[in-house]
Design a protein around this motif. Structure first.
Motif, PDB file in Angstrom:
ATOM      1  N   PRO A 274       5.306  -1.339  11.086  1.00 16.52           N
ATOM      2  CA  PRO A 274       6.017  -1.266   9.800  1.00 16.52           C
ATOM      3  C   PRO A 274       7.184  -2.256   9.729  1.00 16.52           C
ATOM      4  N   ALA A 275       7.816  -2.519  10.857  1.00 20.52           N
ATOM      5  CA  ALA A 275       8.919  -3.484  10.878  1.00 20.52           C
ATOM      6  C   ALA A 275       8.413  -4.893  10.565  1.00 20.52           C
ATOM      7  N   HIS A 276       7.227  -5.249  11.078  1.00 19.93           N
ATOM      8  CA  HIS A 276       6.655  -6.561  10.762  1.00 19.93           C
ATOM      9  C   HIS A 276       6.373  -6.674   9.270  1.00 19.93           C
ATOM     10  N   ALA A 277       5.818  -5.608   8.710  1.00 13.84           N
ATOM     11  CA  ALA A 277       5.510  -5.624   7.275  1.00 13.84           C
ATOM     12  C   ALA A 277       6.783  -5.753   6.445  1.00 13.84           C
ATOM     13  N   THR A 278       7.810  -4.998   6.818  1.00 11.76           N
ATOM     14  CA  THR A 278       9.081  -5.063   6.096  1.00 11.76           C
ATOM     15  C   THR A 278       9.686  -6.457   6.198  1.00 11.76           C
ATOM     16  N   GLY A 279       9.672  -7.033   7.388  1.00  9.80           N
ATOM     17  CA  GLY A 279      10.185  -8.388   7.580  1.00  9.80           C
ATOM     18  C   GLY A 279       9.420  -9.406   6.750  1.00  9.80           C
ATOM     19  N   TYR A 280       8.095  -9.262   6.709  1.00  4.90           N
ATOM     20  CA  TYR A 280       7.275 -10.185   5.916  1.00  4.90           C
ATOM     21  C   TYR A 280       7.614 -10.076   4.429  1.00  4.90           C
ATOM     22  N   VAL A 281       7.743  -8.852   3.933  1.00  3.03           N
ATOM     23  CA  VAL A 281       8.063  -8.656   2.514  1.00  3.03           C
ATOM     24  C   VAL A 281       9.424  -9.276   2.189  1.00  3.03           C
ATOM     25  N   LEU A 282      10.403  -9.048   3.048  1.00  2.00           N
ATOM     26  CA  LEU A 282      11.740  -9.615   2.811  1.00  2.00           C
ATOM     27  C   LEU A 282      11.726 -11.144   2.892  1.00  2.00           C
ATOM     28  N   LEU A 283      11.030 -11.693   3.891  1.00  4.49           N
ATOM     29  CA  LEU A 283      10.929 -13.159   4.006  1.00  4.49           C
ATOM     30  C   LEU A 283      10.162 -13.753   2.825  1.00  4.49           C
ATOM     31  N   SER A 284       9.136 -13.064   2.372  1.00 13.91           N
ATOM     32  CA  SER A 284       8.370 -13.550   1.221  1.00 13.91           C
ATOM     33  C   SER A 284       9.229 -13.560  -0.037  1.00 13.91           C
TER      34      SER A 284
ATOM     35  N   TYR B  60       0.051  -5.158   4.069  1.00 14.78           N
ATOM     36  CA  TYR B  60      -0.772  -4.027   4.507  1.00 14.78           C
ATOM     37  C   TYR B  60      -1.316  -4.258   5.912  1.00 14.78           C
ATOM     38  N   VAL B  61      -1.834  -5.449   6.155  1.00 13.16           N
ATOM     39  CA  VAL B  61      -2.377  -5.775   7.479  1.00 13.16           C
ATOM     40  C   VAL B  61      -1.254  -5.757   8.518  1.00 13.16           C
ATOM     41  N   LEU B  62      -0.113  -6.321   8.168  1.00 13.96           N
ATOM     42  CA  LEU B  62       1.025  -6.315   9.092  1.00 13.96           C
ATOM     43  C   LEU B  62       1.523  -4.899   9.363  1.00 13.96           C
ATOM     44  N   TYR B  63       1.473  -4.044   8.361  1.00 16.36           N
ATOM     45  CA  TYR B  63       1.920  -2.657   8.516  1.00 16.36           C
ATOM     46  C   TYR B  63       1.087  -1.941   9.581  1.00 16.36           C
ATOM     47  N   GLY B  64      -0.198  -2.281   9.662  1.00 16.43           N
ATOM     48  CA  GLY B  64      -1.054  -1.696  10.682  1.00 16.43           C
ATOM     49  C   GLY B  64      -0.588  -2.041  12.081  1.00 16.43           C
ATOM     50  N   SER B  65       0.030  -3.194  12.226  1.00 18.78           N
ATOM     51  CA  SER B  65       0.572  -3.616  13.515  1.00 18.78           C
ATOM     52  C   SER B  65       1.936  -2.990  13.754  1.00 18.78           C
TER      53      SER B  65
ATOM     54  N   PRO C  84       1.431 -14.503   7.980  1.00 19.46           N
ATOM     55  CA  PRO C  84       0.567 -13.374   8.339  1.00 19.46           C
ATOM     56  C   PRO C  84      -0.791 -13.750   8.937  1.00 19.46           C
ATOM     57  N   GLN C  85      -1.040 -15.030   9.148  1.00 18.91           N
ATOM     58  CA  GLN C  85      -2.381 -15.449   9.566  1.00 18.91           C
ATOM     59  C   GLN C  85      -2.829 -14.857  10.904  1.00 18.91           C
ATOM     60  N   ALA C  86      -1.943 -14.731  11.859  1.00 20.69           N
ATOM     61  CA  ALA C  86      -2.331 -14.195  13.175  1.00 20.69           C
ATOM     62  C   ALA C  86      -2.866 -12.771  13.043  1.00 20.69           C
ATOM     63  N   TRP C  87      -2.321 -11.994  12.121  1.00 25.27           N
ATOM     64  CA  TRP C  87      -2.769 -10.628  11.913  1.00 25.27           C
ATOM     65  C   TRP C  87      -4.017 -10.588  11.030  1.00 25.27           C
ATOM     66  N   LEU C  88      -4.084 -11.473  10.053  1.00 20.85           N
ATOM     67  CA  LEU C  88      -5.242 -11.490   9.159  1.00 20.85           C
ATOM     68  C   LEU C  88      -6.514 -11.943   9.872  1.00 20.85           C
ATOM     69  N   VAL C  89      -6.402 -12.844  10.831  1.00 24.64           N
ATOM     70  CA  VAL C  89      -7.571 -13.345  11.550  1.00 24.64           C
ATOM     71  C   VAL C  89      -8.292 -12.203  12.271  1.00 24.64           C
ATOM     72  N   ALA C  90      -7.537 -11.200  12.684  1.00 26.78           N
ATOM     73  CA  ALA C  90      -8.137 -10.052  13.369  1.00 26.78           C
ATOM     74  C   ALA C  90      -8.948  -9.178  12.412  1.00 26.78           C
TER      75      ALA C  90
END
Length: 143
Positions: free
Chosen positions: A30-40, A23-28, A101-107
């Motif tokens: 949608p491609a980052h969020a999709t990549g994170y979900v696939l990598l996870s 969700y946090v990555l999606y705010g940055s 996701p830490q770089a995005w969560l820290v914000a």
């Protein structure tokens, strides 16, 4: 509480943490969020392949449920004690899921704290109540 309930709770907490990170990555992006979900998802399968395939409780006996069934149905069972490579694969998978996701969560400090509480509680549940870090040899000796 039973080990199975602890396993389901821990898995649910990890899923919510990963969904929060997505969700946090999606705010940055949608491609980052999709990549994170696939990598996870790939990292979770790596973890299952490296660790769960040697567990004596895979399949219906798995306290987590789904990971044990995936290990039993889709991955060939391996025998022998856990190796440094098995532990390294699990560590790599955890690093991808938790640290990526830490770089995005820290914000977003509030969500950062919630993410780490979810991960921390899940880790404690897994370590103390669910996966008791059997080695295949020790499990065979207990039977």
């Amino acid at each position: 509480m039973t080990r199975r309930l602890h396993g389901r709770i821990a898995l649910g907490l990890l899923f919510v943490a990963a969904a929060l990170a997505a969700y946090v990555l999606y705010g940055s992006s949608p491609a980052h969020a999709t990549g994170y979900v696939l990598l996870s998802a790939a990292s979770a399968m790596l973890m299952i392949g490296a660790f769960c395939t040697k567990c004596p409780e895979q399949g219906a006996g798995c306290a987590h449920g789904v990971p044990g069934m995936l290990a039993e149905r889709f991955l060939p069972r391996r025998t022998g004690p856990y190796t440094a490579g098995d532990y390294a694969a699990v560590a790599l998978a955890v690093l991808v899921i938790v640290l990526l996701p830490q770089a995005w969560l820290v914000a977003r400090p509030g969500l950062f704290v919630v993410f780490w509480v979810l991960v921390g509680v899940a880790a404690i549940e897994i370590r103390t109540c669910v996966c008791l870090l059997y080695t295949s040899d020790a499990a065979d000796e207990e039977r």
